[in-house]
Every structure is written in structure tokens, then in C-alpha cells.
Scaffold this motif. Structure first.
Motif, PDB file in Angstrom:
ATOM      1  N   ALA A   1       0.596  -1.408  -0.131  1.00 20.98           N
ATOM      2  CA  ALA A   1      -0.124   0.015  -0.050  1.00 20.98           C
ATOM      3  C   ALA A   1       0.890   1.255  -0.067  1.00 20.98           C
ATOM      4  CB  ALA A   1      -0.804   0.090   1.279  1.00 20.98           C
ATOM      5  N   PHE A   2       1.962   1.118   0.486  1.00 21.55           N
ATOM      6  CA  PHE A   2       2.910   2.384   0.791  1.00 21.55           C
ATOM      7  C   PHE A   2       2.656   3.467   1.856  1.00 21.55           C
ATOM      8  CE2 PHE A   2       3.896   6.708  -1.287  1.00 21.55           C
ATOM      9  CZ  PHE A   2       5.204   6.724  -0.382  1.00 21.55           C
ATOM     10  N   ILE A   3       1.152   3.746   1.646  1.00 23.44           N
ATOM     11  CA  ILE A   3       0.456   4.844   2.414  1.00 23.44           C
ATOM     12  C   ILE A   3      -0.926   4.268   2.790  1.00 23.44           C
ATOM     13  CG2 ILE A   3       1.931   6.784   2.310  1.00 23.44           C
ATOM     14  CD1 ILE A   3       0.226   7.702   0.076  1.00 23.44           C
ATOM     15  N   GLY A   4      -1.494   4.859   3.827  1.00 23.88           N
ATOM     16  CA  GLY A   4      -2.739   4.065   4.220  1.00 23.88           C
ATOM     17  C   GLY A   4      -4.021   5.173   3.708  1.00 23.88           C
ATOM     18  N   ALA A   5      -4.372   5.745   4.682  1.00 24.17           N
ATOM     19  CA  ALA A   5      -5.639   6.861   4.562  1.00 24.17           C
ATOM     20  C   ALA A   5      -5.185   7.887   3.545  1.00 24.17           C
ATOM     21  CB  ALA A   5      -6.163   7.384   5.917  1.00 24.17           C
TER      22      ALA A   5
ATOM     23  N   ILE B   1       0.814  12.966  11.174  1.00 25.95           N
ATOM     24  CA  ILE B   1       0.017  11.471  10.535  1.00 25.95           C
ATOM     25  C   ILE B   1       0.456  10.480  11.421  1.00 25.95           C
ATOM     26  CG2 ILE B   1       0.561   9.857   8.643  1.00 25.95           C
ATOM     27  CD1 ILE B   1       1.634  12.243   6.932  1.00 25.95           C
ATOM     28  N   GLU B   2      -0.746   9.836  11.661  1.00 29.71           N
ATOM     29  CA  GLU B   2      -0.646   8.787  13.043  1.00 29.71           C
ATOM     30  C   GLU B   2      -1.175   7.556  12.651  1.00 29.71           C
ATOM     31  OE1 GLU B   2       0.427   8.739  16.148  1.00 29.71           O
ATOM     32  OE2 GLU B   2       1.030  11.074  15.829  1.00 29.71           O
ATOM     33  N   THR B   3      -0.832   6.326  12.955  1.00 30.00           N
ATOM     34  CA  THR B   3      -1.418   5.102  13.074  1.00 30.00           C
ATOM     35  C   THR B   3      -1.708   4.796  14.413  1.00 30.00           C
ATOM     36  OG1 THR B   3       0.372   4.457  11.319  1.00 30.00           O
ATOM     37  CG2 THR B   3      -0.844   2.827  12.461  1.00 30.00           C
TER      38      THR B   3
ATOM     39  N   VAL C   1       0.637   1.341   8.149  1.00 32.55           N
ATOM     40  CA  VAL C   1       0.149   2.596   7.511  1.00 32.55           C
ATOM     41  C   VAL C   1      -0.724   3.624   8.062  1.00 32.55           C
ATOM     42  CG1 VAL C   1       0.251   0.911   5.224  1.00 32.55           C
ATOM     43  CG2 VAL C   1      -1.759   1.092   6.551  1.00 32.55           C
ATOM     44  N   ASP C   2      -0.623   4.859   7.573  1.00 33.42           N
ATOM     45  CA  ASP C   2      -1.310   5.783   8.578  1.00 33.42           C
ATOM     46  C   ASP C   2      -2.805   5.422   8.444  1.00 33.42           C
ATOM     47  OD1 ASP C   2      -2.169   7.682   5.900  1.00 33.42           O
ATOM     48  OD2 ASP C   2      -0.603   6.696   5.545  1.00 33.42           O
ATOM     49  N   ASP C   3      -3.578   5.780   9.582  1.00 31.93           N
ATOM     50  CA  ASP C   3      -4.971   5.672   9.520  1.00 31.93           C
ATOM     51  C   ASP C   3      -5.773   6.965   9.869  1.00 31.93           C
ATOM     52  OD1 ASP C   3      -4.650   5.765  12.318  1.00 31.93           O
ATOM     53  OD2 ASP C   3      -4.549   3.624  12.295  1.00 31.93           O
ATOM     54  N   ASN C   4      -4.798   8.010  10.190  1.00 28.12           N
ATOM     55  CA  ASN C   4      -5.397   9.570  10.554  1.00 28.12           C
ATOM     56  C   ASN C   4      -4.188  10.593  10.167  1.00 28.12           C
ATOM     57  OD1 ASN C   4      -7.909   9.877  12.244  1.00 28.12           O
ATOM     58  ND2 ASN C   4      -7.225   7.977  13.550  1.00 28.12           N
TER      59      ASN C   4
ATOM     60  N   GLY D   1      -5.569  26.475   4.665  1.00 26.54           N
ATOM     61  CA  GLY D   1      -6.398  25.378   5.058  1.00 26.54           C
ATOM     62  C   GLY D   1      -6.159  24.037   5.598  1.00 26.54           C
ATOM     63  N   THR D   2      -7.121  23.251   5.869  1.00 26.86           N
ATOM     64  CA  THR D   2      -6.610  21.836   6.382  1.00 26.86           C
ATOM     65  C   THR D   2      -7.217  20.865   5.619  1.00 26.86           C
ATOM     66  OG1 THR D   2      -8.455  21.685   7.911  1.00 26.86           O
ATOM     67  CG2 THR D   2      -6.532  22.586   8.810  1.00 26.86           C
ATOM     68  N   LEU D   3      -6.644  19.653   5.519  1.00 24.05           N
ATOM     69  CA  LEU D   3      -7.031  18.538   4.699  1.00 24.05           C
ATOM     70  C   LEU D   3      -6.928  17.387   5.541  1.00 24.05           C
ATOM     71  CD1 LEU D   3      -6.050  17.361   1.015  1.00 24.05           C
ATOM     72  CD2 LEU D   3      -5.920  15.809   3.095  1.00 24.05           C
ATOM     73  N   THR D   4      -7.936  16.616   5.884  1.00 19.53           N
ATOM     74  CA  THR D   4      -7.963  15.741   6.732  1.00 19.53           C
ATOM     75  C   THR D   4      -8.278  14.089   6.104  1.00 19.53           C
ATOM     76  OG1 THR D   4      -8.712  17.026   8.720  1.00 19.53           O
ATOM     77  CG2 THR D   4      -9.057  14.638   9.076  1.00 19.53           C
ATOM     78  N   ALA D   5      -7.777  13.072   6.454  1.00 18.73           N
ATOM     79  CA  ALA D   5      -7.949  11.908   5.972  1.00 18.73           C
ATOM     80  C   ALA D   5      -8.060  10.911   7.084  1.00 18.73           C
ATOM     81  CB  ALA D   5      -6.823  11.638   4.884  1.00 18.73           C
ATOM     82  N   SER D   6      -9.144  10.163   7.008  1.00 21.48           N
ATOM     83  CA  SER D   6      -9.143   9.068   8.294  1.00 21.48           C
ATOM     84  C   SER D   6      -9.806   7.877   7.991  1.00 21.48           C
ATOM     85  CB  SER D   6      -9.758  10.036   9.413  1.00 21.48           C
ATOM     86  OG  SER D   6      -9.950   9.169  10.326  1.00 21.48           O
TER      87      SER D   6
END
Length: 341
Positions: free
Chosen positions: A176-180, A206-208, A216-219, A232-237
């Protein structure tokens, strides 16, 4: 070219929900081949769509009759197999993120140019009705100067909808290399570039923390600045356990736009003078039910091939959106703001 003959490489959830039903619905297309390392899965899909089944993608690329392929595979395979397909003379629609590095993405772009073939990246947010309407409003100057934004893409995680559930490649760092950030965040980096222009600086946390047995990251929360000074902010979760959030809010001098932030109205304009305009538009697509909302990605890809025109999300566009995510990862590692210039 009478009918475009396509091959779909990878028969997981994104193929099931998007590529296969949307190719099938397009009258200009014949699904000629499907491929998956799970031969049983490939056979099942082939039977459903009247295609030939393969478990080795090279056999699909060797078929002279195949005009184009969708690459619907784990992230680490996007670049190498897209490049092979382009070198085999096929047009390519590649899932996002297009690659796992800047160098891989650049190699994909070179392969498309060298072979004179279309390379499109499957970022679907530009085709959402509320997003296209918002772009018209922003470009018209109706909001005045844009000051800031917040955009979010989150859901409970791939185990909820991936074909392989909790055992999905999404949680395997090598694949996957990266998650969320790669699954969801890159969609939003592409959307915000489409709406507001190019970004110059990226910072990220960036957190797991929500998923077990994965690296991989999930938050992730990113802070972005455009060339014109919009911040601005960009959130991926993958940790929104009660459901999805795919909203964007844009704050301007004369008013705000709320995109996909209301269950009934896809776009709400709110102005300083108290005026509110509510838009009921086509719903943003989800992966909850196959075939419920057309993403328009497949139809656009097909049109671009048949009409010999450049797609809205070229390899170059995909790379620019990927660079924001790569910069976010670098920011997390270095604890610094990363320049995109």
C-alpha cells in the motif's frame, strides 16, 4: 474505432463498484478481458460481463484486440503495470494514488508520451456536481477573495468494503505504501487543487492509531497554503466509526460554500448579507452499493480516447496531487513545513 475493447486488471472492490459496471453501462465499450491473481474471482467476473478471464496481467497486455486497460491493483503495482500497458500500446486508466514516488509517476508520464497513449488517473472528485458548481462560483468572483478552507475524507476503513476485508492489501505497507493518505487524502489534494489552484507549502501530523497490525497511516491532518495565500486543512481518516464524511467548506470575503456537508443539499451558498442558496444536485458517489451513482470517470476516459482529447486528470495532474501527499509524509518525518516549489 467502432467499439472500445477494454481489459480490467484487478477485480477487487473498486472494479466491482466502479470500473466494471460503468464500462458495462457505456455503449461504446466492450469488456473483453478481466484479470485477477485470484482465478476464481476473475472467472466469476468474466462470466458476469461476458469477458475472458486471466490470472496473469501480461496475457491481457499481449491481446492485440485490447485498446485500453484499467489498473485496479495495490498501490505498489500502479506504476510498473501502467508503464507495461502503455509500452504495449494500451491506453491506461490508473487508480489513485498513481504511484508511490515522484520518480515512478514521472516514468508513467514519459511512457504515455513515448507511446502516444492516454494516461488518466481515476480521481473522481472533480466530476462531482457540487464540486463543479463550486468551481464555477469561485471562478466567477462571487465569493470575493478566498481566505481559507477545510476538507475531510473519512470512513471506518477499508475492511468495511474491501474485497479482502481486514486481510486487505490496504494494511500491508509494502503493497500500500501509504494508508488513509493514499486512499482518501490524495482525492482531496486533487479536489482542492481543482478548486483553488496550486499549493506551495505542506505541513502534516500523521498517525497510526486506530488500526491494529499495520504500519500505514490511518489518521492524518495536513495544513496547506496556496500560491495566492489561501490556507486550510486536509483531513484523511479511517477512524470515523459511525460513517463517512466527504465534506469541504470554503471561506471567502463575501460568503462561504458548504460542499457535501448537508444530508439534503449537496451545495449551500451562505453570504455575508444573510442570503442562503441551497442546491439539490446529484449525490456524491459512495462505495456502499454497486452502480448507484455514476462517477463519470469511466465515461470521461472513454470519451477522451474516442475523441483523441486530453483527460481532465492527466498523469501530470495526478503527479501534482501526489506531490502534496508525499510532502505531507516528509513533513511528518522531518517535523518541518515542506515547500512544493
Amino acid at each position: 474505432m467502432s467499439t472500445l475493447k477494454v481489459g480490467v486488471i484487478g477485480c477487487g472492490s473498486i472494479s466491482y463498484y466502479r470500473h466494471l459496471p460503468e464500462y458495462h453501462a457505456n455503449k461504446e465499450v466492450e469488456i473483453a478481458a478481466v484479470c485477477d491473481i485470484d482465478a476464481e474471482r476473475a472467472e466469476k467476473v468474466a462470466t458476469q460481463y461476458g469477458a475472458k478471464a486471466f490470472s496473469d496481467y501480461k496475457e491481457v497486455l499481449n491481446l492485440a484486440e485490447i485498446d485500453a486497460v484499467s489498473v485496479c491493483l495495490p498501490n505498489y503495482l500502479h506504476a510498473p503495470i501502467s508503464i507495461e500497458a502503455l509500452n504495449a500500446g494500451k491506453h491506461v486508466l490508473c487508480e489513485k494514488p498513481m504511484a508511490t514516488s515522484k520518480e515512478e509517476a514521472e516514468a508513467m508520464i514519459r511512457a504515455a508520451k513515448t507511446n502516444g497513449k492516454t494516461l488518466m488517473i481515476a480521481h473522481n472528485q472533480r466530476f462531482v456536481a457540487s464540486h463543479q458548481t463550486a468551481k464555477e462560483i469561485i471562478d466567477s468572483g462571487k465569493l470575493g477573495k478566498i481566505y481559507s478552507f477545510k476538507t475531510t475524507f473519512g470512513h471506518p476503513g477499508p475492511e468495511e468494503w474491501s474485497a479482502d476485508g481486514a486481510d486487505s492489501w490496504f494494511f500491508n505497507k509494502k503493497q500500500a505504501f501509504i494508508g488513509a493518505m493514499g486512499d482518501l487524502g490524495v482525492h482531496k489534494s486533487d479536489l482542492m487543487r481543482y478548486l483553488l489552484g496550486e499549493f506551495t507549502e505542506v505541513g502534516a501530523f500523521i498517525e497510526t492509531s486506530a488500526k491494529n497490525n499495520t504500519e500505514v497511516d490511518d489518521n492524518a491532518i495536513c495544513i496547506l497554503r496556496t500560491k495566492s495565500g489561501i490556507i486550510g486543512t486536509l483531513t484523511a481518516s479511517w477512524a470515523y466509526v459511525t460513517g463517512g464524511d466527504n465534506s469541504t467548506i470554503i471561506y471567502g470575503e463575501k460568503g462561504n460554500l458548504r460542499l457535501e456537508a448537508d444530508p439534503e443539499y449537496s451545495l449551500i451558498e451562505e453570504y455575508q448579507d444573510g442570503k442562503v442558496i441551497q442546491h439539490k444536485l446529484d449525490k456524491i458517489q459512495t462505495n456502499e452499493e454497486a452502480g448507484q451513482t455514476n462517477s463519470h470517470v469511466i465515461d470521461h476516459f472513454v470519451d477522451c480516447i474516442l475523441e483523441n482529447k486530453e483527460p481532465l486528470i492527466t498523469g501530470e495532474e495526478g503527479l501534482k496531487s501526489l506531490k502534496i501527499i508525499l510532502a505531507a509524509i516528509e513533513s511528518q518525518k522531518t517535523k518541518k513545513i515542506i515547500s512544493l516549489d
